[in-house]
Design a protein around this motif. Structure first.
Motif: not given
Lengths: 216, 392
Positions: B350, B353, B347
């Motif tokens: 993510e 990103r 997570s």
């Protein structure tokens, strides 16, 4: 600020005198109590680096010193890119091949091929024996090279000879000279090329203070 | 014992690499504005190419142990000239190329053994222009290049100009070995060697005065005209110096013409130049170049287009000179993404990103942290980063 590399030892007193003639007072380096290695002139225009004889061309070649005073023997041995500007005439001596007086050799060419030759100046010696086309084994020593033939380690030595007394006292005799050596004023080639007056005026003043033909 | 890199090889830190990259990119953008195309010549070449037809001594080249006589490039001009004369032979002239990369030289270390000099350089080559227009473009481009580097007036940039035709004038009365010895003595600034030659006193005085002859183009050319009469190359040099005067003044560059200034290796066949700055303790050459028509000819160019000239900038000394100025430009991460034991790395990645999609530099704390306070401490320790705490 102009930086000058001066060699400790025999050349120092005369070097200081020549720079004094050019208006730069480095006399503080002659003070017995001086332990500073970088000594400025009282006028603040220049400073002296007090270095070993063999290190003068290195400081000048790398440009850390724009000028320096060093013997021709050291220049010939180290082969560094420095500009030779003035033959200062003092510090006269010769680089010679010497053998034991009892050896019977009268010329360097008489030495047996592949014999050992001891020297602190192995580059000069290599060049000389190559030119004679005499193959020898060079042994590098840092000092007291006269001991080479005395102990039997080498057949001959290549060393600086000033009065010849050290050779005589050790039973050696000089049989051939490689070259004559005197102190030289040297400069960093790029700094000299870029100079717009300060360095050339010092060089000219030193040249003017150097007696003509004093090297002979 | 710790493993050490080979003597002289460069092993750079991130900040040095970043500054090198910025400098080469700034230069590249100037070269592109002037219409130069990038090429990437090989690092490994045959010795015959690297020696540039004898202009570069084989003892300067880092040789490889191989069945073929191979070595690492000591400069890039020879390889680019070969490409210009072979696969780019049919291209329209003038041909404008630039390249950047590391070059290697070797020398005997003082303590014995081999010392490798590894340097990053960036430079341009201009092929197919016979007249002094090539030199005018190159030196103008050099001025534009140093403008982008942001050199300071306190670094006293000086452009040293020489010309093989001026050296030929100086050496005109001599031939054979003596000519070579005098040339070497003039280049080395060896006054004592000049005084030791078996020459008439008048001739020695002439050589010594020419050795000391340097200054503005007007001063030097006036002196040379009085010694040798007007020569075609004088007008070429006057035009060049007048053209450069304004750009040089804007960059605080002093132009010095010097008839006895030449590089040792005989690669050049016309104008030669070096840009020298005051380094921390001694003068530093940051750029060098000149015309090398003979090399282009040796590479197989037809006579009517065997013309080449170029220059290269030495990035490492430039970086050393401007490192203080560019310290602030170093690229630092600005976000730390950390996650709690209740969350997981997937997570958090993510979230990283999404920062990257916004163009922000985000780094991960790769292990789960017990509390937000601990994460804040880590963010502070890593240079006051903004914390992105992932905790469901």
């Amino acid at each position: 600020m102009i930086t000058v590399a001066l060699a400790k030892g025999a050349l120092l007193k005369d070097s200081v005198a020549r720079f004094a003639a050019a208006g730069l007072d480095f006399s503080a380096v002659l003070d017995k109590d001086n332990r500073q290695l970088m000594v400025p002139t009282p006028c603040g225009r220049a400073r002296a680096l007090l270095v070993r004889n063999g290190d003068v061309p290195t400081y000048v070649a790398y440009g850390q010193a724009q000028l320096g005073v060093v013997g021709y023997d050291v220049l010939k041995e180290h082969q560094l890119p420095v500009a030779q500007l003035v033959d200062l005439g003092f510090g006269g001596c010769r680089m010679a091949v010497a053998v034991q007086e009892s050896s019977g050799y009268v010329r360097a060419a008489d030495l047996p091929p592949h014999c050992r030759v001891a020297s602190k100046f192995t580059h000069c010696a290599r060049e000389y024996f190559d030119a004679l086309d005499l193959p020898v084994e060079l042994v590098h020593l840092n000092g007291s090279v006269e001991l080479g033939p005395i102990t039997g380690m080498s057949e001959a030595i290549v060393d600086l000879v000033a009065t010849g007394r050290t050779l005589r006292d050790n039973g050696l005799i000089a049989i051939e000279d490689l070259f004559q050596s005197t102190a030289r004023l040297v400069g960093h080639p790029l700094s000299i090329r870029l100079d717009n007056g300060p360095l050339s005026s010092i060089v000219e003043a030193i040249r003017a203070a150097t007696p003509v033909g004093s090297s002979s | 014992m710790a493993l050490q890199p080979a003597a002289g090889a460069k092993d750079l830190n991130p900040r040095q690499v970043e500054t090198n990259r910025q400098l080469t990119e700034r230069l590249a953008s100037v070269y592109r504005l002037w219409g130069y195309d990038e090429v990437s010549p090989p690092r490994v070449e045959r010795l015959a190419t690297l020696m540039a037809g004898g202009a570069i001594d084989s003892s300067d080249i880092v040789r490889l142990v191989a069945d073929d006589p191979l070595g690492l490039r000591p400069e890039m001009t020879a390889s680019i000239a070969r490409a210009a004369c072979t696969r780019f032979a049919d291209r329209q002239r003038p041909l404008r190329l630039w390249a950047s990369g590391t070059v290697f030289r070797t020398r005997s270390a003082d303590e014995g053994g081999q010392c490798i000099e590894e340097n990053l350089q960036s430079g341009v080559e201009l092929f197919g222009v016979s007249g002094s227009e090539a030199e005018m473009e190159l030196l103008s481009l050099l001025m534009a290049s140093i403008q982008t580097l942001g050199l300071q007036a306190s670094q006293k940039p000086r452009l040293l100009l020489g010309h093989t035709a001026l050296m030929d004038l100086v050496l005109r009365p001599f031939s054979g070995t003596l000519r070579d010895q005098i040339r070497t003595a003039l280049i080395d600034f060896d006054r004592l060697a000049i005084e030791s030659f078996d020459l008439a006193e008048e001739e020695k005085s002439r050589l010594l005065s020419l050795m000391d002859c340097r200054g503005t183009a007007d001063q030097v050319l006036a002196q040379l005209t009085s010694l040798c009469g007007e020569q075609p190359v004088f007008e070429e040099l006057r035009r060049l110096c007048v053209h450069l005067a304004l750009a040089a003044q804007a960059q605080a560059v002093t132009i010095q013409l010097d008839p006895t200034f030449q590089p040792h290796f005989e690669l050049y066949t016309g104008l030669v130049f070096q840009l020298v700055c005051d380094g921390r303790s001694s003068p530093v050459v940051i750029a060098r170049g000149g015309r090398y028509d003979d090399l282009v000819s040796r590479c197989g160019a037809k006579d009517y287009r065997a013309f080449g000239a170029g220059f290269s900038l030495a990035i490492d000394p430039i970086r050393e000179m401007i490192s203080d100025l560019d310290a602030a430009a170093h690229h630092q991460p600005d976000v730390l993404v950390a996650f709690s034991t209740a969350s997981n790395l997937e997570s958090a990645m993510e979230r990283q990103r999404s920062w990257h999609q916004q163009g922000r530099t985000a780094v991960m704390a790769l292990e789960a942290l017990a509390s937000k306070q601990e994460a804040e401490q880590q963010a502070k320790a890593q240079g006051d980063l903004q914390l992105d705490w992932v905790d469901p």
